[in-house]
Design a protein around this motif. Structure first.
Motif, PDB file in Angstrom:
ATOM      1  N   HIS A  89       0.818  -1.213   0.000  1.00 35.61           N
ATOM      2  CA  HIS A  89       0.000   0.000   0.000  1.00 35.61           C
ATOM      3  C   HIS A  89       0.852   1.263   0.000  1.00 35.61           C
ATOM      4  O   HIS A  89       0.609   2.206  -0.766  1.00 35.61           O
ATOM      5  CB  HIS A  89      -0.934   0.020   1.220  1.00 35.61           C
ATOM      6  N   TYR A 150      -7.871  -0.815   5.230  1.00 31.75           N
ATOM      7  CA  TYR A 150      -6.423  -0.660   5.419  1.00 31.75           C
ATOM      8  C   TYR A 150      -6.127   0.387   6.495  1.00 31.75           C
ATOM      9  O   TYR A 150      -5.247   0.183   7.348  1.00 31.75           O
ATOM     10  CB  TYR A 150      -5.761  -0.264   4.096  1.00 31.75           C
ATOM     11  N   TYR A 155      -5.241  -1.680   9.550  1.00 32.10           N
ATOM     12  CA  TYR A 155      -6.234  -2.717   9.265  1.00 32.10           C
ATOM     13  C   TYR A 155      -7.344  -2.702  10.322  1.00 32.10           C
ATOM     14  O   TYR A 155      -7.908  -3.733  10.677  1.00 32.10           O
ATOM     15  CB  TYR A 155      -5.583  -4.099   9.197  1.00 32.10           C
ATOM     16  N   SER A 218      -6.782  -5.068   1.122  1.00 33.91           N
ATOM     17  CA  SER A 218      -6.665  -5.262   2.575  1.00 33.91           C
ATOM     18  C   SER A 218      -7.630  -6.335   3.077  1.00 33.91           C
ATOM     19  O   SER A 218      -7.318  -7.074   4.017  1.00 33.91           O
ATOM     20  CB  SER A 218      -6.925  -3.941   3.308  1.00 33.91           C
ATOM     21  N   THR A 227      -1.812  -9.781   6.613  1.00 38.30           N
ATOM     22  CA  THR A 227      -1.795  -8.336   6.877  1.00 38.30           C
ATOM     23  C   THR A 227      -0.485  -7.875   7.513  1.00 38.30           C
ATOM     24  O   THR A 227      -0.162  -6.682   7.464  1.00 38.30           O
ATOM     25  CB  THR A 227      -2.958  -7.950   7.802  1.00 38.30           C
ATOM     26  N   ASP A 230       1.831  -6.713   4.697  1.00 36.33           N
ATOM     27  CA  ASP A 230       1.168  -6.005   3.592  1.00 36.33           C
ATOM     28  C   ASP A 230       1.751  -6.438   2.246  1.00 36.33           C
ATOM     29  O   ASP A 230       2.270  -5.628   1.476  1.00 36.33           O
ATOM     30  CB  ASP A 230       1.321  -4.495   3.786  1.00 36.33           C
TER      31      ASP A 230
END
Length: 408
Positions: A89, A150, A155, A218, A227, A230
């Motif tokens: 991200h 996200y 998260y 996400s 997660t 990422d």
């Protein structure tokens, strides 16, 4: 005039021999047609692989592909894919902020369980991605919200629980827009996460060649337990009009040396390089097809000459020159080559349709086998030289013919 008369006589004898032995002639034509098919179909597959790949990359609407290496299978892990882009991200956001970039979108691939009831499960490919103009929606809408889950890397944002499916998944599960399905990297995760279908899109399944579902990145990471780092498979980059893909790629690579940035053509080449063994095998099969065709036609022409040895020996006993007999054989080779080539080219078209239907049903890609006009013309052009070459290889039999054999 004498030369013309001699040519007519040679042609007449050759055609008469073909008419008198129709079964042998038919088998020879079929043999040459098979040799042509071995070339046109295999070459058509090779062309189709490259052209289909290029079309898929062009249709993606992306200009650059940022990867950390090839996406590999990771047996025994949730999701089954080893995604190589870390902090996807934030890296995508940094690339997106460049003046020459229109959009940078991280994407991840994972295998997920899907079900409509929570009892019977199917495993398909889950795509974690945002959507945009490059994603074709054939029914319903795109995502109503962005990747809010996200939440700047926490998260902790709400999950939208929205999902886009492809037509093959819709058929597989018998669902459509407005229905809900369970999705997750494990059965327990899938039972805890129900998603509403907001749209149907063939875009990703067309690219992947398999049934797929699309979630926000996400949310796919959340339901597959990825997660922490990422991770994504790649980042696709769209450029402003006038921007040079190679120049922007070099600038991004300089900023992120741990990643590889490729243009559409370079990404296609890299994909094909990873299939080098397959491509080499395909190329070898094309070469073997030509060689097998030559061997087959040579064997056919040897057989044709051998079965006519008494008639040819009789002509030799009556004073015909060896060159005249060779002319008879060449005439037959020319006729058989043209007819066999035409039959092979005509048979190519329905067989290509059948192969494409089979490929579409098995792997999801349409028009994998391509037969442009020049390839069909090449198939016809190959048939005649192969037949003539085979007749020349059979010519030694004519020189060994004994006039006494024709007088017996």
């Amino acid at each position: 005039m004498r030369g013309v008369s001699r040519l007519r006589a040679v042609t007449g004898i050759g055609l008469t021999q073909l008419r008198q032995h129709r079964t042998r002639t038919l088998l020879a034509i079929i043999g040459i047609a098979l040799a042509v098919l071995s070339v046109t179909l295999l070459a058509g597959v090779g062309l189709g692989v490259v052209e289909t790949g290029q079309e898929q990359f062009d249709a993606s609407g992306r200009d650059l592909w940022v990867t950390g290496g090839p996406v590999q299978l990771a047996p025994g892990t949730v999701g089954g894919f080893e995604n190589t882009v870390v902090d996807a991200h934030s890296v995508a956001a940094a690339i997106d902020s460049r003046e020459d970039v229109t959009a940078a979108v991280p994407m991840a691939y994972q295998t997920v369980y899907v079900s409509t009831s929570g009892d019977e499960w199917e495993t398909i490919v889950g795509v974690g991605s945002g959507v945009g103009p490059a994603v074709e929606i054939t029914d319903g809408t795109q995502f109503q919200q962005g990747d809010v889950h996200y939440a700047n890397g926490t998260y902790a944002g709400p999950m939208t629980h929205e999902i886009i499916i492809d037509p093959r998944t819709a058929e597989l599960l018998d669902v459509g827009v407005g229905d809900s399905i369970y999705v997750g990297g494990t059965l327990s995760s899938a039972r805890a996460n129900q998603f509403e279908i907001v749209g149907v899109s063939p875009t990703f399944s067309r690219f992947l060649g398999t049934p797929s579902v699309t979630l926000h990145l996400s949310e796919l990471q959340a339901v597959t337990g990825t997660t922490a780092t990422d991770r994504a498979s790649l980042i696709t980059v769209s450029l402003n009009a006038g921007a040079s893909p190679s120049t922007v790629a070099s600038a991004i690579e300089a900023e992120y040396p741990e990643y590889t940035v490729r243009t559409n053509s370079e990404q296609l080449e890299a994909t094909l390089e990873r299939q080098a063994v397959l491509l080499a095998s395909g190329g070898s099969l094309v070469v073997l097809g030509v060689l097998a065709g030559l061997a087959l036609t040579a064997n056919l022409m040897v057989s044709v000459v051998y079965q006519q040895r008494q008639e040819l020996a009789a002509l030799k006993a009556l004073g015909s020159r060896t060159s005249t007999l060779v002319g008879v054989v060449l005439t037959q080779a020319l006729v058989l080559g043209v007819l066999g080539g035409v039959v092979g080219v005509v048979a190519t078209l329905p067989l290509v349709e059948l192969l494409n239907l089979t490929a579409a049903a098995l792997v999801g890609f349409e028009n994998v086998v391509r037969t442009p006009r020049w390839l069909l013309g090449a198939g016809l052009a190959i048939a005649v030289p192969m037949s003539l070459a085979g007749s020349l290889l059979a010519g030694w039999q004519i020189a060994l013919l004994s006039p006494e054999e024709g007088l017996e």
